[in-house]
Scaffold this motif. Structure first.
Motif, PDB file in Angstrom:
ATOM      1  N   GLU A  95      -6.448   6.362  -3.871  1.00 50.76           N
ATOM      2  CA  GLU A  95      -5.330   6.849  -4.241  1.00 50.76           C
ATOM      3  C   GLU A  95      -4.882   7.277  -5.725  1.00 50.76           C
ATOM      4  O   GLU A  95      -4.609   8.304  -6.105  1.00 50.76           O
ATOM      5  CB  GLU A  95      -3.927   6.183  -3.592  1.00 50.76           C
TER       6      GLU A  95
ATOM      7  N   GLN B  61       3.510   5.059 -10.828  1.00 53.21           N
ATOM      8  CA  GLN B  61       4.529   5.568 -10.203  1.00 53.21           C
ATOM      9  C   GLN B  61       4.270   6.455  -9.107  1.00 53.21           C
ATOM     10  O   GLN B  61       4.793   6.640  -7.912  1.00 53.21           O
ATOM     11  CB  GLN B  61       5.495   6.251 -11.288  1.00 53.21           C
TER      12      GLN B  61
ATOM     13  N   SER C  29       2.473   4.483  -6.349  1.00 55.83           N
ATOM     14  CA  SER C  29       3.686   3.779  -5.535  1.00 55.83           C
ATOM     15  C   SER C  29       4.458   4.697  -4.534  1.00 55.83           C
ATOM     16  O   SER C  29       4.970   4.050  -3.512  1.00 55.83           O
ATOM     17  CB  SER C  29       4.640   3.120  -6.444  1.00 55.83           C
ATOM     18  N   ARG C  30       4.698   5.876  -4.792  1.00 63.73           N
ATOM     19  CA  ARG C  30       5.326   6.818  -3.491  1.00 63.73           C
ATOM     20  C   ARG C  30       4.503   7.192  -2.461  1.00 63.73           C
ATOM     21  O   ARG C  30       5.067   7.354  -1.344  1.00 63.73           O
ATOM     22  CB  ARG C  30       5.569   8.429  -4.553  1.00 63.73           C
ATOM     23  N   GLU C  31       3.170   6.836  -2.631  1.00 66.93           N
ATOM     24  CA  GLU C  31       2.248   7.118  -1.484  1.00 66.93           C
ATOM     25  C   GLU C  31       1.644   5.926  -0.628  1.00 66.93           C
ATOM     26  O   GLU C  31       1.724   6.138   0.651  1.00 66.93           O
ATOM     27  CB  GLU C  31       1.043   7.855  -2.014  1.00 66.93           C
ATOM     28  N   ILE C  32       1.979   4.852  -1.317  1.00 65.48           N
ATOM     29  CA  ILE C  32       1.601   3.570  -0.611  1.00 65.48           C
ATOM     30  C   ILE C  32       2.711   2.571  -0.710  1.00 65.48           C
ATOM     31  O   ILE C  32       3.269   2.397  -1.740  1.00 65.48           O
ATOM     32  CB  ILE C  32       0.295   2.865  -1.406  1.00 65.48           C
ATOM     33  N   THR C  33       2.854   2.064   0.612  1.00 67.78           N
ATOM     34  CA  THR C  33       4.134   1.092   0.401  1.00 67.78           C
ATOM     35  C   THR C  33       3.675  -0.271   0.522  1.00 67.78           C
ATOM     36  O   THR C  33       3.150  -0.719   1.650  1.00 67.78           O
ATOM     37  CB  THR C  33       4.968   1.449   1.738  1.00 67.78           C
ATOM     38  N   LEU C  34       4.112  -1.090  -0.352  1.00 68.47           N
ATOM     39  CA  LEU C  34       3.801  -2.538  -0.404  1.00 68.47           C
ATOM     40  C   LEU C  34       5.051  -3.063  -0.888  1.00 68.47           C
ATOM     41  O   LEU C  34       5.836  -2.676  -1.477  1.00 68.47           O
ATOM     42  CB  LEU C  34       2.760  -2.624  -1.326  1.00 68.47           C
ATOM     43  N   LYS C  35       5.359  -4.428  -0.260  1.00 71.37           N
ATOM     44  CA  LYS C  35       6.306  -5.113  -0.631  1.00 71.37           C
ATOM     45  C   LYS C  35       6.501  -5.540  -2.140  1.00 71.37           C
ATOM     46  O   LYS C  35       7.517  -5.210  -2.846  1.00 71.37           O
ATOM     47  CB  LYS C  35       6.242  -6.726  -0.058  1.00 71.37           C
ATOM     48  N   TYR C  36       5.518  -5.832  -2.706  1.00 64.28           N
ATOM     49  CA  TYR C  36       5.416  -5.667  -4.323  1.00 64.28           C
ATOM     50  C   TYR C  36       4.323  -4.851  -4.792  1.00 64.28           C
ATOM     51  O   TYR C  36       3.033  -5.179  -4.331  1.00 64.28           O
ATOM     52  CB  TYR C  36       5.034  -7.124  -4.711  1.00 64.28           C
ATOM     53  N   PHE C  37       4.669  -3.920  -5.533  1.00 64.50           N
ATOM     54  CA  PHE C  37       3.713  -3.037  -5.995  1.00 64.50           C
ATOM     55  C   PHE C  37       3.066  -3.577  -7.368  1.00 64.50           C
ATOM     56  O   PHE C  37       3.873  -3.822  -8.431  1.00 64.50           O
ATOM     57  CB  PHE C  37       4.129  -1.576  -6.154  1.00 64.50           C
TER      58      PHE C  37
END
Length: 116
Positions: free
Chosen positions: A15, A74, A77-85
């Motif tokens: 990504e 940033q 982080s919009r494309e991949i969802t993780l609890k903690y980025f």
């Protein structure tokens, strides 16, 4: 390293490369993301990159990542969802250069052997 961290590393590498290609193509054409290493708690990620070019290109790329690193994080982080980025730390990786130098030396030795 767990399977999950390995998958996240590969996903982040893919990504980040895609976002660089999409939004910073002119500036990052000679840059390759060679590896990503996330910490076990997913709070930090070391992004290893290599650069085609001389020392001036490497310095320019380091400055570029200081400038656009937060924007890339940033966008990813919009494309991949993780609890903690994770926070991204961009680190120059000279291993591809060393590999090319070793290959050149081996080619030269092979050529010298065939001539002698």
């Amino acid at each position: 390293m767990s399977q999950r961290i390995t998958r996240i590393n590969a996903l982040l590498q893919r990504e980040i490369s895609e976002q660089m290609r999409r939004y910073y193509r002119a500036d990052t054409a000679a840059v390759t993301i060679s590896d990503v290493d996330c910490s076990a708690d997913l709070r930090n990620a070391r992004i290893y990159y290599s650069v085609l070019g001389d020392d001036a290109e490497i310095v320019a790329t380091q400055k570029l990542f200081r400038k656009i690193g937060k924007d890339i994080r940033q966008r990813v982080s919009r494309e991949i969802t993780l609890k903690y980025f994770p926070t991204f730390y961009f680190i120059y990786d000279p291993s591809l250069e060393r590999g090319a130098e070793i290959n050149a030396i081996l080619d030269q030795l092979d050529q010298d052997k065939n001539e002698g």
